[in-house]
Design a protein around this motif. Structure first.
Motif, PDB file in Angstrom:
ATOM      1  N   LYS A 168      11.421   2.423   6.742  1.00 36.98           N
ATOM      2  CA  LYS A 168      11.778   2.486   5.321  1.00 36.98           C
ATOM      3  C   LYS A 168      12.670   1.315   4.935  1.00 36.98           C
ATOM      4  O   LYS A 168      12.471   0.670   3.892  1.00 36.98           O
ATOM      5  CB  LYS A 168      12.480   3.807   5.010  1.00 36.98           C
ATOM      6  CG  LYS A 168      12.874   3.955   3.537  1.00 36.98           C
ATOM      7  CD  LYS A 168      13.519   5.289   3.250  1.00 36.98           C
ATOM      8  CE  LYS A 168      14.904   5.373   3.854  1.00 36.98           C
ATOM      9  NZ  LYS A 168      15.636   6.591   3.409  1.00 36.98           N
ATOM     10  N   GLY A 169      13.645   0.997   5.769  1.00 36.90           N
ATOM     11  CA  GLY A 169      14.565  -0.100   5.477  1.00 36.90           C
ATOM     12  C   GLY A 169      13.858  -1.431   5.358  1.00 36.90           C
ATOM     13  O   GLY A 169      14.252  -2.287   4.559  1.00 36.90           O
ATOM     14  N   TYR A 170      12.793  -1.604   6.163  1.00 35.43           N
ATOM     15  CA  TYR A 170      12.045  -2.858   6.106  1.00 35.43           C
ATOM     16  C   TYR A 170      11.380  -3.032   4.748  1.00 35.43           C
ATOM     17  O   TYR A 170      11.393  -4.131   4.180  1.00 35.43           O
ATOM     18  CB  TYR A 170      10.986  -2.885   7.210  1.00 35.43           C
ATOM     19  CG  TYR A 170      10.081  -4.100   7.150  1.00 35.43           C
ATOM     20  CD1 TYR A 170      10.484  -5.325   7.679  1.00 35.43           C
ATOM     21  CD2 TYR A 170       8.839  -4.036   6.524  1.00 35.43           C
ATOM     22  CE1 TYR A 170       9.674  -6.442   7.609  1.00 35.43           C
ATOM     23  CE2 TYR A 170       8.017  -5.146   6.441  1.00 35.43           C
ATOM     24  CZ  TYR A 170       8.438  -6.347   6.990  1.00 35.43           C
ATOM     25  OH  TYR A 170       7.634  -7.456   6.901  1.00 35.43           O
ATOM     26  N   ILE A 171      10.802  -1.953   4.219  1.00 35.38           N
ATOM     27  CA  ILE A 171      10.118  -2.030   2.923  1.00 35.38           C
ATOM     28  C   ILE A 171      11.106  -2.405   1.822  1.00 35.38           C
ATOM     29  O   ILE A 171      10.843  -3.281   1.000  1.00 35.38           O
ATOM     30  CB  ILE A 171       9.416  -0.705   2.587  1.00 35.38           C
ATOM     31  CG1 ILE A 171       8.295  -0.434   3.604  1.00 35.38           C
ATOM     32  CG2 ILE A 171       8.839  -0.732   1.165  1.00 35.38           C
ATOM     33  CD1 ILE A 171       7.595   0.887   3.411  1.00 35.38           C
TER      34      ILE A 171
ATOM     35  N   LEU B 200       5.818   7.608   4.370  1.00 37.20           N
ATOM     36  CA  LEU B 200       5.995   7.172   5.765  1.00 37.20           C
ATOM     37  C   LEU B 200       5.908   8.364   6.718  1.00 37.20           C
ATOM     38  O   LEU B 200       5.296   8.267   7.787  1.00 37.20           O
ATOM     39  CB  LEU B 200       7.340   6.464   5.920  1.00 37.20           C
ATOM     40  CG  LEU B 200       7.436   5.076   5.274  1.00 37.20           C
ATOM     41  CD1 LEU B 200       8.868   4.566   5.289  1.00 37.20           C
ATOM     42  CD2 LEU B 200       6.511   4.081   5.968  1.00 37.20           C
ATOM     43  N   ASP B 201       6.505   9.481   6.327  1.00 36.62           N
ATOM     44  CA  ASP B 201       6.425  10.686   7.163  1.00 36.62           C
ATOM     45  C   ASP B 201       4.980  11.167   7.290  1.00 36.62           C
ATOM     46  O   ASP B 201       4.525  11.545   8.384  1.00 36.62           O
ATOM     47  CB  ASP B 201       7.276  11.811   6.560  1.00 36.62           C
ATOM     48  CG  ASP B 201       8.768  11.548   6.679  1.00 36.62           C
ATOM     49  OD1 ASP B 201       9.162  10.693   7.504  1.00 36.62           O
ATOM     50  OD2 ASP B 201       9.543  12.179   5.932  1.00 36.62           O
TER      51      ASP B 201
ATOM     52  N   LYS C 236       0.835  -1.209   0.000  1.00 31.79           N
ATOM     53  CA  LYS C 236       0.000   0.000   0.000  1.00 31.79           C
ATOM     54  C   LYS C 236       0.870   1.259   0.000  1.00 31.79           C
ATOM     55  O   LYS C 236       0.583   2.229  -0.709  1.00 31.79           O
ATOM     56  CB  LYS C 236      -0.908   0.009   1.236  1.00 31.79           C
ATOM     57  CG  LYS C 236      -2.101  -0.930   1.165  1.00 31.79           C
ATOM     58  CD  LYS C 236      -2.948  -0.761   2.414  1.00 31.79           C
ATOM     59  CE  LYS C 236      -4.212  -1.611   2.377  1.00 31.79           C
ATOM     60  NZ  LYS C 236      -5.053  -1.408   3.580  1.00 31.79           N
ATOM     61  N   ILE C 237       1.929   1.243   0.797  1.00 36.98           N
ATOM     62  CA  ILE C 237       2.806   2.410   0.909  1.00 36.98           C
ATOM     63  C   ILE C 237       3.559   2.650  -0.397  1.00 36.98           C
ATOM     64  O   ILE C 237       3.637   3.782  -0.894  1.00 36.98           O
ATOM     65  CB  ILE C 237       3.779   2.235   2.090  1.00 36.98           C
ATOM     66  CG1 ILE C 237       3.009   2.285   3.404  1.00 36.98           C
ATOM     67  CG2 ILE C 237       4.881   3.299   2.062  1.00 36.98           C
ATOM     68  CD1 ILE C 237       3.815   1.865   4.622  1.00 36.98           C
TER      69      ILE C 237
END
Length: 351
Positions: free
Chosen positions: A90-93, A68-69, A52-53
């Motif tokens: 962010k790193g996870y995505i 994300l922000d 979704k992001i």
């Protein structure tokens, strides 16, 4: 350099763009979509949230970091149906996308598209075309020579806008539904006429081709031998001809393909070949009448570009492929919720 507009992401259901995004994001919450995703990777909740992001960042042609922000705002979280404690780093995505095997990822996306788009109806046609996928490389500041590209996945290519560094996306759409059927990525310097056999093989491998299908190609795919190759698949390969095309010459070159003689019903296959050849010759004699049909894919490409497929900050074939796959998924979702008319696609590309 790519410039992403960091516009405030404030949901407004009265805004047609937000209304469209809402319909697209709802597809990720469908049970059939979750079932498909769960078969390929887990944990399911994190995957759906991440998709979704990424989709939202593409939709507004902004960065994942910006989305994300903005998810610090309750209105946006509610709109995207994401709880505050479910927002990933962010790193996870990025690590999540990198975990996917490329073929596995492509198959998952195609299955999602197949689940939300209607199945092919009779008398539909197939449109094939290529577009440039330019990368975020400032070659004006530091010139990039041919020898500098050794070991790189990207190359110099030429588009209607001039030279670019990157790759080439080949997209296959069903018409008039505009459902994406397959997509291929190549270095920018690979000519369309060389990509043509791969497109045909992929259509066959994925069992998309149907006997007597009409497949419309831009003139970039033109070559006399490509008409002959196309006939092997028992379809009508309508490749727009170049100025030096000679219909009589093609007629003289056309003969039964060798694979036809492996058929158990040779006479029936010969009869089919004659009919397909006659149909192709008829279409080629008035091919300009098919221009409006083929031009629709250009509008689809413009939507692709407006939704992040321009100046990508990615430089390997694998990374660009995955980003392009999500972009194609987004386009598939756009047409699945009813955005298919030329003027509507043009308006969407300009938003």
């Amino acid at each position: 350099m790519a410039i992403h507009m960091r516009i405030p992401l404030v949901p407004d259901q009265r805004d047609s763009r937000w209304e469209l995004l809402g319909k697209i994001l709802n597809i990720f919450d469908l049970r059939k979509t979750k079932t498909i995703v769960a078969r390929h990777i887990s944990p399911l909740k994190s995957i759906i949230t991440s998709l979704k992001i990424v989709t939202t960042s593409m939709f507004f042609s902004t960065t994942i970091s910006h989305v994300l922000d903005e998810l610090s705002k309750k209105d946006l979280r509610d709109f995207m149906k994401i709880k505050e404690d479910e927002i990933p780093k962010k790193g996870y995505i990025y690590s999540l996308l990198s975990k996917f095997n490329l073929n596995q990822f492509i198959n998952m996306i195609l299955r999602i598209l197949n689940s939300v788009c209607k199945k092919r109806a009779r008398n539909t046609r197939i449109i094939v075309d290529c577009t440039d996928v330019s990368l975020d490389i400032n070659y004006f500041r530091k010139p990039v020579r041919q020898k500098d590209l050794e070991g790189k996945d990207y190359r110099w290519g030429y588009s209607s806008k001039g030279m670019f560094l990157g790759m080439k996306l080949t997209l296959v759409l069903e018409y008039p539904s505009l459902r994406p059927l397959i997509f291929l990525l190549h270095p920018a310097n690979k000519h369309e006429s060389k990509i043509y056999p791969e497109v045909m093989d992929e259509l066959k491998r994925r069992r998309i081709l149907k006997k007597r299908d009409v497949i419309i190609f831009d003139r970039g795919f033109y070559a006399y031998k490509n008409y002959l190759i196309g006939m092997k698949y028992r379809v009508v390969p309508l490749i727009f001809p170049r100025d030096n095309f000679n219909l009589d010459r093609l007629d003289g070159l056309m003969s039964y393909p060798l694979n036809l003689f492996d058929s158990k019903n040779l006479e029936k296959e010969k009869e089919l070949f004659i009919k397909l050849k006659a149909k192709l010759m008829n279409f080629l004699s008035k091919w300009t009448g098919f221009k409006p049909v083929r031009s629709v894919i250009e509008d689809v490409f413009k939507v692709c570009k407006s939704m992040g497929l321009r100046n990508l900050h990615r430089y390997s074939m694998r990374s660009v492929y995955k980003y392009t796959v999500v972009n194609v998924l987004l386009i598939g979702m756009v047409v699945a919720v009813g955005i298919r008319e030329k003027r509507v696609l043009q308006r969407l590309a300009e938003m």
